[in-house]
Scaffold this active site. Structure first.
Site, PDB file in Angstrom:
ATOM      1  CG  ASN A  61      -6.754  -0.761   1.611  1.00  0.00           C
ATOM      2  OD1 ASN A  61      -6.070  -0.393   0.662  1.00  0.00           O
ATOM      3  ND2 ASN A  61      -6.230  -1.136   2.766  1.00  0.00           N
ATOM      4  CB  CYS A  70      -0.953   0.002   1.183  1.00  0.00           C
ATOM      5  SG  CYS A  70      -1.997  -1.459   1.241  1.00  0.00           S
ATOM      6  CG  HIS A  79      -3.042   3.313   2.225  1.00  0.00           C
ATOM      7  ND1 HIS A  79      -3.687   3.032   1.044  1.00  0.00           N
ATOM      8  CD2 HIS A  79      -3.125   2.184   2.987  1.00  0.00           C
ATOM      9  CE1 HIS A  79      -4.127   1.788   1.074  1.00  0.00           C
ATOM     10  NE2 HIS A  79      -3.803   1.257   2.244  1.00  0.00           N
TER      11      HIS A  79
HETATM   12  O1  UT7 Z   1      -3.492  -1.139   4.005  1.00  0.00           O
HETATM   13  C1  UT7 Z   1      -3.622  -1.519   5.345  1.00  0.00           C
HETATM   14  C2  UT7 Z   1      -4.732  -2.519   5.390  1.00  0.00           C
HETATM   15  N1  UT7 Z   1      -5.247  -2.841   6.661  1.00  0.00           N
HETATM   16  C3  UT7 Z   1      -6.095  -2.083   7.382  1.00  0.00           C
HETATM   17  O2  UT7 Z   1      -6.395  -0.953   7.092  1.00  0.00           O
HETATM   18  C4  UT7 Z   1      -6.692  -2.707   8.581  1.00  0.00           C
HETATM   19  C5  UT7 Z   1      -6.517  -1.947   9.850  1.00  0.00           C
HETATM   20  N2  UT7 Z   1      -7.361  -2.523  10.865  1.00  0.00           N
HETATM   21  C6  UT7 Z   1      -8.667  -2.223  10.932  1.00  0.00           C
HETATM   22  O3  UT7 Z   1      -9.151  -1.398  10.209  1.00  0.00           O
HETATM   23  C7  UT7 Z   1      -9.501  -2.916  11.969  1.00  0.00           C
HETATM   24  O4  UT7 Z   1      -8.664  -3.674  12.833  1.00  0.00           O
HETATM   25  C8  UT7 Z   1     -10.574  -3.830  11.338  1.00  0.00           C
HETATM   26  C9  UT7 Z   1     -11.617  -2.985  10.626  1.00  0.00           C
HETATM   27  C10 UT7 Z   1      -9.940  -4.808  10.348  1.00  0.00           C
HETATM   28  C11 UT7 Z   1     -11.279  -4.633  12.404  1.00  0.00           C
HETATM   29  O5  UT7 Z   1     -11.823  -3.783  13.380  1.00  0.00           O
HETATM   30  P1  UT7 Z   1     -11.608  -4.094  14.934  1.00  0.00           P
HETATM   31  O6  UT7 Z   1     -12.332  -3.061  15.666  1.00  0.00           O
HETATM   32  O7  UT7 Z   1     -10.129  -4.206  15.148  1.00  0.00           O
HETATM   33  O8  UT7 Z   1     -12.356  -5.468  15.064  1.00  0.00           O
HETATM   34  P2  UT7 Z   1     -11.793  -6.881  15.569  1.00  0.00           P
HETATM   35  O9  UT7 Z   1     -10.877  -7.467  14.569  1.00  0.00           O
HETATM   36  O10 UT7 Z   1     -11.308  -6.748  16.981  1.00  0.00           O
HETATM   37  O11 UT7 Z   1     -13.133  -7.711  15.588  1.00  0.00           O
HETATM   38  C12 UT7 Z   1     -14.215  -7.343  16.434  1.00  0.00           C
HETATM   39  C13 UT7 Z   1     -15.356  -8.295  16.175  1.00  0.00           C
HETATM   40  C14 UT7 Z   1     -14.938  -9.774  16.184  1.00  0.00           C
HETATM   41  O12 UT7 Z   1     -16.001 -10.499  16.780  1.00  0.00           O
HETATM   42  P3  UT7 Z   1     -15.925 -10.952  18.323  1.00  0.00           P
HETATM   43  O13 UT7 Z   1     -14.686 -11.803  18.421  1.00  0.00           O
HETATM   44  O14 UT7 Z   1     -15.812  -9.679  19.108  1.00  0.00           O
HETATM   45  O15 UT7 Z   1     -17.197 -11.689  18.506  1.00  0.00           O
HETATM   46  C15 UT7 Z   1     -14.830 -10.140  14.752  1.00  0.00           C
HETATM   47  O16 UT7 Z   1     -15.055 -11.510  14.515  1.00  0.00           O
HETATM   48  O17 UT7 Z   1     -15.889  -8.071  14.862  1.00  0.00           O
HETATM   49  C16 UT7 Z   1     -15.958  -9.324  14.154  1.00  0.00           C
HETATM   50  N3  UT7 Z   1     -15.809  -9.050  12.742  1.00  0.00           N
HETATM   51  C17 UT7 Z   1     -16.854  -8.765  11.939  1.00  0.00           C
HETATM   52  N4  UT7 Z   1     -18.167  -8.659  12.183  1.00  0.00           N
HETATM   53  C18 UT7 Z   1     -18.969  -8.333  11.147  1.00  0.00           C
HETATM   54  C19 UT7 Z   1     -14.663  -9.032  11.997  1.00  0.00           C
HETATM   55  N5  UT7 Z   1     -14.962  -8.736  10.722  1.00  0.00           N
HETATM   56  C20 UT7 Z   1     -16.307  -8.563  10.661  1.00  0.00           C
HETATM   57  C21 UT7 Z   1     -17.194  -8.237   9.623  1.00  0.00           C
HETATM   58  N6  UT7 Z   1     -18.519  -8.119   9.914  1.00  0.00           N
HETATM   59  N7  UT7 Z   1     -16.795  -8.000   8.360  1.00  0.00           N
END
Ligand code: UT7
Length: 319
Positions: free
Chosen positions: A276, A113, A246
């Site tokens: 993204n 990225c 980005h």
């Molecule tokens: O170019 C760089 C690319 N990468 C990025 O930009 C990613 C940077 N990171 C992020 O933007 C965030 O970490 C995410 C958006 C990927 C995730 O957000 P988060 O607040 O860190 O969520 P999490 O991974 O801690 O997940 C929270 C909950 C989980 O459920 P439980 O374990 O709390 O029951 C996940 O399983 O959200 C769940 N979850 C979803 N739920 C609905 C994960 N993905 C999804 C989804 N829809 N698509």
């Protein structure tokens, strides 16, 4: 003294739009979750017949038209992509042929990225050395091909697209300063850990990510590299007219602006419309804000990349 200046921009998004509600019909997710965690409302997905070079050609044609130059005037092509058409030759060479250009230098940059920011900094140095005079720099990606559509944690985040700029030698700046960095000890937090060997895929062909680790790392280094780049010019965040990080996630963009003390109204956000798009996201956002009239001649723009590697970098650009 030779400087390099951006004299034209272009972008391209494939016509097929996939909304959050469309995704919610095929996996356990919701528009509300995706919007509140990422700011993304929709993404564009390339047709099976469209490769990165095809998206790159469309963005390049728009940039050439904006710069009012002919393809033959280009003497350097750099394409930033993690989703190349082939293992080799480079997507830059394939695109060069599709644009009907012959003979100029053409190569790809792989910095995930951060690829566009890396490519811009390299082209700037080649122009300032006097070796090249007119560069076409493109970020082009078809991430839809490397997503595991059963993994809701990554599939909802990415999209396909391309953005391009024409960078030309000039007697006044242009690219005022750039800084590039990488730390390979973070290889595992964002990767596609696969390859082709003996006719088979070895490892995984799908993107894997530790979202929270990426989030924290991105906000930290985007703040640091912006300050480093500004310091090279004796400037501070208060001198930035527009911040274009980005386009990974709205929360990362807002946290970066907050850390830098830059008003959110100076943040260019396009991640909502295309997700993204990795190396394509910075030139896509730049093109949108130039075409809608927000970015004007004389404005100072901070362009920032961060991504797999881990890699990160920034360029301060005067338009
Ligand atoms: O170019 C760089 C690319 N990468 C990025 O930009 C990613 C940077 N990171 C992020 O933007 C965030 O970490 C995410 C958006 C990927 C995730 O957000 P988060 O607040 O860190 O969520 P999490 O991974 O801690 O997940 C929270 C909950 C989980 O459920 P439980 O374990 O709390 O029951 C996940 O399983 O959200 C769940 N979850 C979803 N739920 C609905 C994960 N993905 C999804 C989804 N829809 N698509």
């Amino acid at each position: 003294m030779i400087w390099s200046r951006i004299v034209g921009t272009g972008s391209y998004l494939p016509p097929k739009v996939v909304t959050n509600d469309d995704l919610a019909r095929q996996m356990d997710t919701s528009d509300e979750w995706i919007r509140t965690r990422t700011g993304i409302r929709q993404r564009h997905i390339a047709e099976p017949s469209q490769a990165s070079s095809d998206l790159a050609v469309e963005a390049s044609r728009a940039a050439l038209a904006a710069a009012r130059i002919l393809p033959q005037e280009i003497d350097l092509i750099i394409v930033a992509t993690s989703t190349p058409d082939y293992i080799f030759p480079s997507t830059a060479c394939i695109m060069q042929a599709k644009l009907g250009i012959k003979g100029c230098a053409a190569f790809d940059i792989q910095a995930v990225c951060s690829g566009f920011v890396y490519a811009l900094a390299i082209a700037d140095k080649l122009i300032r050395s006097g070796q090249h005079r007119c560069a076409l720099i493109v970020g082009a990606e078809v991430y839809s091909r490397i997503l595991d559509w059963k993994d809701r944690g990554t599939a909802v985040l990415f999209g396909d697209g391309a953005g391009a700029v024409i960078l030309r030698a000039d007697s006044k700046p242009g690219i005022m300063a750039s800084a590039l960095h990488a730390d390979g000890s973070y290889v595992d937090i964002l990767s596609v850990p696969g390859n082709v060997c003996g006719g088979k895929i070895v490892g995984s062909p799908f993107l894997r990510m530790d979202g929270q680790a990426v989030f924290k790392f991105a906000v930290k280094v985007l703040d640091e590299v912006a300050r480093e780049t500004l310091a090279m010019c004796g400037l501070t965040p208060a001198d930035v007219d527009w911040l274009i990080p980005h386009q990974a996630n709205l929360r990362i963009l807002e946290a970066t602006a907050r850390k830098l003390g830059i008003d959110p109204s100076k943040l260019i956000v396009t991640v909502d419309r295309h997700g993204n798009t990795s190396a394509a996201s910075v030139p896509l956002a730049l093109d949108v804000a130039i075409r809608d009239g927000r970015i004007k001649p004389g404005h100072k723009i901070m362009l920032q990349g961060v991504g797999g590697g881990f890699t990160w970098g920034a360029s301060l650009v005067e338009m």
